[in-house]
Design a protein around this motif. Structure first.
Motif, PDB file in Angstrom:
ATOM      1  N   ALA A 102      59.988  49.138  25.877  1.00 34.19           N
ATOM      2  CA  ALA A 102      60.862  48.895  26.853  1.00 34.19           C
ATOM      3  C   ALA A 102      61.848  48.043  26.942  1.00 34.19           C
ATOM      4  CB  ALA A 102      60.215  48.806  28.227  1.00 34.19           C
ATOM      5  N   LEU A 103      61.212  46.809  26.754  1.00 36.46           N
ATOM      6  CA  LEU A 103      62.021  45.703  26.918  1.00 36.46           C
ATOM      7  C   LEU A 103      63.145  45.557  25.411  1.00 36.46           C
ATOM      8  CD1 LEU A 103      59.659  42.985  28.098  1.00 36.46           C
ATOM      9  CD2 LEU A 103      61.218  44.438  29.428  1.00 36.46           C
ATOM     10  N   SER A 104      62.290  46.311  24.419  1.00 40.10           N
ATOM     11  CA  SER A 104      63.414  46.421  23.438  1.00 40.10           C
ATOM     12  C   SER A 104      64.622  46.741  23.055  1.00 40.10           C
ATOM     13  CB  SER A 104      62.640  46.292  21.837  1.00 40.10           C
ATOM     14  OG  SER A 104      61.400  45.554  22.026  1.00 40.10           O
ATOM     15  N   GLY A 105      64.728  48.198  23.926  1.00 39.32           N
ATOM     16  CA  GLY A 105      65.420  49.271  24.478  1.00 39.32           C
ATOM     17  C   GLY A 105      66.467  47.965  25.193  1.00 39.32           C
ATOM     18  N   ALA A 106      65.962  47.519  26.275  1.00 42.67           N
ATOM     19  CA  ALA A 106      66.795  47.302  27.455  1.00 42.67           C
ATOM     20  C   ALA A 106      67.289  46.187  26.971  1.00 42.67           C
ATOM     21  CB  ALA A 106      66.269  46.535  28.224  1.00 42.67           C
ATOM     22  N   GLY A 107      66.712  45.837  26.419  1.00 42.27           N
ATOM     23  CA  GLY A 107      67.330  44.412  25.198  1.00 42.27           C
ATOM     24  C   GLY A 107      69.077  44.439  24.838  1.00 42.27           C
ATOM     25  N   ILE A 108      68.612  46.002  24.032  1.00 41.48           N
ATOM     26  CA  ILE A 108      69.722  46.520  22.785  1.00 41.48           C
ATOM     27  C   ILE A 108      70.541  46.225  23.760  1.00 41.48           C
ATOM     28  CG2 ILE A 108      70.183  48.293  21.334  1.00 41.48           C
ATOM     29  CD1 ILE A 108      67.656  47.729  20.390  1.00 41.48           C
ATOM     30  N   VAL A 109      70.354  47.481  24.734  1.00 40.56           N
ATOM     31  CA  VAL A 109      71.792  47.406  26.084  1.00 40.56           C
ATOM     32  C   VAL A 109      72.257  46.822  25.617  1.00 40.56           C
ATOM     33  CG1 VAL A 109      72.572  49.808  27.689  1.00 40.56           C
ATOM     34  CG2 VAL A 109      70.343  50.289  26.131  1.00 40.56           C
ATOM     35  N   VAL A 110      71.655  45.905  26.188  1.00 38.65           N
ATOM     36  CA  VAL A 110      72.921  45.029  27.173  1.00 38.65           C
ATOM     37  C   VAL A 110      73.321  44.183  26.093  1.00 38.65           C
ATOM     38  CG1 VAL A 110      72.743  42.218  28.374  1.00 38.65           C
ATOM     39  CG2 VAL A 110      70.700  44.361  29.591  1.00 38.65           C
ATOM     40  N   ALA A 111      73.025  43.785  24.551  1.00 35.81           N
ATOM     41  CA  ALA A 111      73.359  42.877  24.094  1.00 35.81           C
ATOM     42  C   ALA A 111      74.593  43.626  23.969  1.00 35.81           C
ATOM     43  CB  ALA A 111      72.755  42.944  23.178  1.00 35.81           C
ATOM     44  N   ALA A 112      74.458  45.460  22.805  1.00 35.03           N
ATOM     45  CA  ALA A 112      75.507  45.991  23.086  1.00 35.03           C
ATOM     46  C   ALA A 112      76.676  45.893  23.286  1.00 35.03           C
ATOM     47  CB  ALA A 112      75.077  47.460  22.003  1.00 35.03           C
TER      48      ALA A 112
END
Length: 213
Positions: A102-112
């Protein structure tokens, strides 16, 4: 006075949990695999474009997602690995891996989303093209690919949330040990017929003594 048994109700609850587990597992696998693929694909596309003034002329510049930020691609790989690892662990370990997914997905959203308006990669290219470290890009514009990467992150985040909620109902990879912790019995080697040369060769291949000595 008769007694009402709760066995049918318990069986219906178990059946409902099994159905929920199967559905959530299928959705999580689809979302996780698709999200990682989308995020990786998006980082290889053009995220920003612009021009730089070089020798009195306009020089076109472009930046891929991997030029802008390497975070989405790295987290997509981490998320995909976590999706696979969910089935290799149980109980608390599964919760930890699901949280990582879940944190990996959230990190992708923020970075993108941060990369959707970032022009530093093109500024560096402008400085290299012009030979002036203070040069910056002109007419900067961005494509929709950063938002596509964010969608991939949302899918990974959804897979992680499903794993946190329903992961206890999902199966785990079968190992050498049964649930009781006892090792599974090994298959007994077939008997060797000394009159059949092929049996002798098969026994030798298994590392056995065909003579029985």
């Amino acid at each position: 006075m008769g007694y009402v048994t709760a066995a049918p109700h318990s069986r219906s609850q178990a059946a409902g949990s099994a159905r929920a587990g199967r559905r959530s597992l299928a959705v999580a696998l689809l979302c996780g695999a698709l999200g990682a693929a989308v995020a990786l694909l998006a980082t290889r596309q053009r995220w920003a474009e612009g021009t730089a003034t070089v020798a009195g002329g306009a020089f076109p510049l472009t930046a891929k997602g991997s030029d802008v930020t390497g975070v989405p691609a790295a987290l997509a790989v981490v998320g995909l690995a976590a999706l696979v690892a969910v089935f290799a662990v149980r109980r608390a370990g599964r919760l930890v891996v699901a949280a990582l997914l879940a944190l990996s997905g959230a990190g992708i959203v923020v970075a993108a989303l941060l990369g959707a308006s970032d022009g530093s990669a093109l500024d560096e290219q402008a400085a290299q093209a012009s030979g002036d470290s203070s040069a910056s890009v002109d007419t900067l514009s961005h494509t929709a690919w950063p938002y596509v990467a964010a969608v991939g992150g949302v899918l990974l985040l959804l897979a992680g949330l499903l794993a946190l909620r329903y992961g206890r109902l999902w199966p785990a990879m079968s190992g050498r040990y049964e649930r009781s912790g006892t090792p599974q019995p090994r298959r007994k080697a077939p008997a060797v017929d000394p009159d059949r040369p092929e049996d002798l060769w098969k026994a030798l291949d298994r590392g056995e003594d065909p003579t029985g000595a």
